[in-house]
Design a protein around this motif. Sequence first.
Motif, PDB file in Angstrom:
ATOM      1  N   GLN A 118      -3.502  -5.090   9.567  1.00  0.00           N
ATOM      2  CA  GLN A 118      -2.739  -5.882   8.605  1.00  0.00           C
ATOM      3  C   GLN A 118      -1.759  -5.031   7.791  1.00  0.00           C
ATOM      4  N   LEU A 119      -2.000  -3.730   7.766  1.00  0.00           N
ATOM      5  CA  LEU A 119      -1.208  -2.888   6.869  1.00  0.00           C
ATOM      6  C   LEU A 119      -0.009  -2.302   7.596  1.00  0.00           C
ATOM      7  N   PRO A 120       1.145  -2.270   6.955  1.00  0.00           N
ATOM      8  CA  PRO A 120       2.307  -1.634   7.579  1.00  0.00           C
ATOM      9  C   PRO A 120       2.023  -0.151   7.782  1.00  0.00           C
ATOM     10  N   GLY A 121       2.348   0.369   8.953  1.00  0.00           N
ATOM     11  CA  GLY A 121       2.083   1.782   9.232  1.00  0.00           C
ATOM     12  C   GLY A 121       0.658   2.022   9.665  1.00  0.00           C
ATOM     13  N   GLY A 122      -0.159   0.972   9.678  1.00  0.00           N
ATOM     14  CA  GLY A 122      -1.515   1.102  10.194  1.00  0.00           C
ATOM     15  C   GLY A 122      -2.458   1.874   9.299  1.00  0.00           C
ATOM     16  N   GLY A 123      -2.277   1.814   7.984  1.00  0.00           N
ATOM     17  CA  GLY A 123      -3.224   2.495   7.103  1.00  0.00           C
ATOM     18  C   GLY A 123      -2.744   2.497   5.672  1.00  0.00           C
ATOM     19  N   TRP A 124      -3.487   3.186   4.838  1.00  0.00           N
ATOM     20  CA  TRP A 124      -3.096   3.306   3.429  1.00  0.00           C
ATOM     21  C   TRP A 124      -1.830   4.151   3.326  1.00  0.00           C
ATOM     22  N   PRO A 125      -0.852   3.738   2.536  1.00  0.00           N
ATOM     23  CA  PRO A 125       0.373   4.549   2.407  1.00  0.00           C
ATOM     24  C   PRO A 125       0.125   5.774   1.525  1.00  0.00           C
ATOM     25  N   LEU A 126       0.394   6.948   2.052  1.00  0.00           N
ATOM     26  CA  LEU A 126       0.239   8.172   1.254  1.00  0.00           C
ATOM     27  C   LEU A 126       1.545   8.455   0.527  1.00  0.00           C
ATOM     28  N   GLY A 127       1.483   9.235  -0.498  1.00  0.00           N
ATOM     29  CA  GLY A 127       2.683   9.529  -1.276  1.00  0.00           C
ATOM     30  C   GLY A 127       3.206   8.306  -1.987  1.00  0.00           C
ATOM     31  N   ALA A 128       2.306   7.384  -2.318  1.00  0.00           N
ATOM     32  CA  ALA A 128       2.710   6.159  -3.014  1.00  0.00           C
ATOM     33  C   ALA A 128       1.502   5.619  -3.775  1.00  0.00           C
ATOM     34  N   LEU A 129       1.765   4.551  -4.503  1.00  0.00           N
ATOM     35  CA  LEU A 129       0.723   3.953  -5.317  1.00  0.00           C
ATOM     36  C   LEU A 129       0.086   2.790  -4.565  1.00  0.00           C
ATOM     37  N   THR A 130      -1.226   2.711  -4.585  1.00  0.00           N
ATOM     38  CA  THR A 130      -1.953   1.550  -4.070  1.00  0.00           C
ATOM     39  C   THR A 130      -2.733   0.965  -5.240  1.00  0.00           C
ATOM     40  N   GLU A 131      -2.605  -0.348  -5.438  1.00  0.00           N
ATOM     41  CA  GLU A 131      -3.314  -0.983  -6.545  1.00  0.00           C
ATOM     42  C   GLU A 131      -4.409  -1.852  -5.992  1.00  0.00           C
TER      43      GLU A 131
END
Lengths: 517, 207
Positions: free
Chosen positions: B37-50
């Motif tokens: 479901q996530l763009p890029g297939g994972g948690w985005p690094l170098g950014a904020l996740t809330e």
Amino acid sequence: MSRLQEKSLPLFSLPDEQPLKPAHDAVPVSPFARPVPRPVLWLAVNLPRLGLEVFGHNDGPLIVVTGQGAARRVWIPNDTCMAAGIRPGMSLNAAFALLPDLRAAERSPLREQQALEQIAIRLGRFSPRVSCDAADMVLLEVQGSLRLFGGLERLCSDVRGVLSEPGYTTRLALAPTPLAAAWLARAGEGKPVLETAQLSGRLGGVPLSCLDWPEQLLATLAGTGVYTLSDCLRLPRDGFARRFGQQRLDMLDRALGRQADPRQAFTPPAYFADTLEFDFEVHTASALAPWIGCLLSRLQRFLLPRQLAVERVIFEVVHADHPPTRLPLGLASPSCDGAYIGGLMAVILERLVLPAPANALCLRSGTPLPLRQDSAGLFDADPDQPADRHGLRELVGRLRIRLGDAAVYGTHLVAEHRPEVAWRRGGASGDGVSPVPAMRPTWMLDVPRALEIVRERPWYCGRLQIESGPERIETGWWDDAPVSRDYYIAVNPDGARLWIYRERRKTARWFLHGVFG
Amino acid sequence: MKPLPQALLDQAGLWRARNGVQRVATIATGYPELDRQLPGGGWPLGALTELIVGHYGIGELRLFLPALSALSRQCDRRLMWVAPPHEPYAPALAAAGLDISRHLVVRPEQSRDVLWAAEQGLRSGCCAAVLLWIERLSGREARRLQLAAESGAAWGLVFRPPAAAREHSPAALRLEMSVGSGERCLRILKARGGRPAVLDGLQWLAH
């Protein structure tokens, strides 16, 4: 008299001029053989204008005066005053007559001593044997340092470079004995004397005024037509000793290398302490930054040549009519890097409000520790690693300064069955033991929270449903915190999974201890 | 089509659709259903996740543990915990595969220092991830954290209360986790370069 001199003052040759025995000459070495003295070479650094230069470097007319009351005389005038015709030895009134807006400073032996010590500390990087017995002179034994610093010329220019930054006028001289080097430096004889045999010839032209002898003695000698060292050396030994004292003769002998001249080595102070006085009052904390930088670069020069580091420094802002503001600073790891400490001080300065205008700043170091440095990898396989370690140290340092030491910590595991002691807080980088395999919650409450009991069931935001358990933990009878509990995993109506326990005592209360986050 | 004048192209405020979405580095979540479901297939690094979460204990930390454990073992960078609600329990985290020696826990006493500490950690470049628990976070402050995360290439993880779901946020990824009638539900509110989605059931998140 000149024939007498030939006889009574023969030139001396050092025993080290005898050739050393070749190694293959298999003669057993007697344990009582006299050690062959190592050739020595003393570098004298004379600071002829130190008395003036300790008062700063502004261009305004400034003289340093000595003496008391009406007998006060000009000791050293600065260039502006020299241009106006003021000369050393002039009376103070005459100087004021020539330049009415003159600033006259009383000679300050204390400041001179402090400046000389600072210079000795700076020069400590060139030689382990530094001596500063005289008031205007630092002596270094440099024979052993020549190779390291790339020869005499390079060494001398390095020494000049080190002293030109604080703006001291220097005169250097080199000779095999410390006294000869000192006298040659005062006389401005820059050409080095490398052989003891050349000493009496080269010292001949040095005026006796360079010798630190009392004025009265110099006057007596001048009365007999003795002005320079060569005049002096022409006198008969026994007569000279009788008339002017054995110690003066010994001094000449030491200068010419006929007698040993052991020197007390300068020992740098165990701690760093320095004060900067401001020329004007400073009202805002941020304006202190340049002085802090200056003191820290001095601290670095104090620590680095001796391979030391500090873990703690204390800045003190001195106010005119207010107790000093103390700014202690603890570092995450021992450091001698002035720029790093300056970065941490910037965090403190951001939040500092001066209670009164400041007029001086002190810096004192904590106990210096041996400096430990990591070596970087030869091949940059992991480019972010060394920088990262440095960055982490800075990050932890900054966080600790603002939030306090207790608010920033790393975690360590402890091989222990009681959940509350199976870990501990530690330094910012820990190393662990293997974890306990049992099911444990990711959140642990600092203090277990007692649970309400509603209809004989534990209650936390609703009735708790036991999901699994019990896990009995009964241990720690050997110390002050024995534990005897039955742990359960429970779920409340909100869907939160909790780790609760019942005491295995008569009271049998229920507690919430952890949350499965 | 006539090319745009250079003066216009130099404007920082001009964004053209063909620039597309910047490729961001990601790390697998450890849950294949979520990765899809996530763009890029994972948690985005170098950014904020809330993550917006009503109360603790519903698996809000477990959601991130596989990725955090991979990060803690990947490189010599720290995991920084800023103002956690309780003590992060080291034995449990170690059992989940996290390298405990890489932990740095920061618990400021004053709330205004919380943001400062998080920003320092994100910006320093020596933290792989910064986990932050905060009640109130204005758009400006979130933007600041987002920039810090970009400059320090750190993964910023912010845990916020349900009221925050209605606020605007510059975070690259916003999630909401809730429990209704015993079922956990994870809602993707915003995903930069992806689209909102709802994941029900979450059997894979149980234990």
